[in-house]
Write an enzyme that holds these catalytic residues in place. Structure first.
Site, PDB file in Angstrom:
ATOM      1  N   SER A 135       1.016  -1.330   0.044  1.00 19.35           N
ATOM      2  CA  SER A 135       0.277  -0.005  -0.138  1.00 19.35           C
ATOM      3  C   SER A 135       0.908   1.074   0.095  1.00 19.35           C
ATOM      4  CB  SER A 135      -0.971   0.155   1.133  1.00 19.35           C
ATOM      5  OG  SER A 135      -2.001   1.365   1.538  1.00 19.35           O
ATOM      6  N   TYR A 147      -2.738  -0.103  10.828  1.00 16.62           N
ATOM      7  CA  TYR A 147      -2.859  -0.209   9.338  1.00 16.62           C
ATOM      8  C   TYR A 147      -1.846  -0.069   8.448  1.00 16.62           C
ATOM      9  CZ  TYR A 147      -4.522  -0.972   4.576  1.00 16.62           C
ATOM     10  OH  TYR A 147      -4.226  -1.510   2.640  1.00 16.62           O
TER      11      TYR A 147
END
Length: 223
Positions: A135, A147
């Site tokens: 990501s 995250y």
């Protein structure tokens, strides 16, 4: 001989789009996710080159059985796409929910490791390719993002695994998209990256010649 790609998190979003793109490019696809109904619908849509393998990849026994079934059906594995992942509903660290962190770390970190551990012996036989969804959040520092920290792990892991696989002719690629229009978000985001955009990048990496190893593909919205 037709090559085989195993995909985790294959029932929706990026995983499902990659299954379609790979199948269209001539690959067999082994589809892993917890949602049996969604997997079976996708496999039926794709046809005989797809195999639905409902399982919880955080359970090593279920993962091993799914990998074994894929190998038995298609004769081996040429590539693996560790795509499954999740976020949390409560952002930040001080106000975060440790029980959510526990589930997320098991999927975003430990399941990536165990997916590699379970499939690398098969990929070694084919000098295969391991792809993993990272990501933009694993390339930037985001305020209080646990995250993002899990995706920083993925970023480092992918580079380390690429060096290990290089010793026997294998390859590893991390795909690092910005915001993608998937069920990960509560509201549709049609102006952002589409799952098909990410799927196309996975197929691009997989189909490079043996002389080239694409280590990372970073995709950002063009809005």
């Amino acid at each position: 001989m037709t090559k085989t790609l195993l995909i985790t998190g294959a029932s929706t979003g990026i995983g499902a789009a990659t299954a379609r793109a790979a199948a269209n490019a001539g690959w067999n696809v082994a589809l892993l996710a917890r949602s049996q109904d969604a997997l079976e619908r996708l496999a039926e849509e794709i046809g005989d080159t797809a195999l639905a393998l409902p399982c919880d990849i955080t359970d090593r026994e279920q993962l091993d059985k799914a990998v074994e079934r894929a190998v038995n059906r298609f004769g081996g594995l040429d590539a693996v796409y560790a795509n499954a992942g999740m976020g949390v509903s409560k952002p930040g660290i001080e106000k975060g929910a440790p029980e959510e962190w526990h589930a997320m770390i098991h999927l975003n970190v430990l399941a990536v490791l165990t997916t590699a551990h379970a499939t690398l012996p098969h990929l070694r036989k084919t000098k295969g390719h391991f792809v993993v969804t990272g990501s933009k959040a694993g390339r930037d520092h985001l305020k209080g993002s646990v995250y993002g920290a899990t995706k920083w792990f993925v970023q480092g892991f992918a580079g380390n695994l690429a060096e290990e696989m290089r010793e026997w002719g294998g390859r590893c690629t991390v795909i690092t998209p910005g915001m993608v229009d998937t069920p990960f978000f509560d509201e549709p985001k049609p102006e952002k990256i589409q799952p098909e955009d990410v799927a196309n990048s996975v197929v691009f990496a997989l189909e490079q010649p043996d002389t080239a190893s694409v280590r990372e593909i970073h995709i950002m919205p063009n809005d």
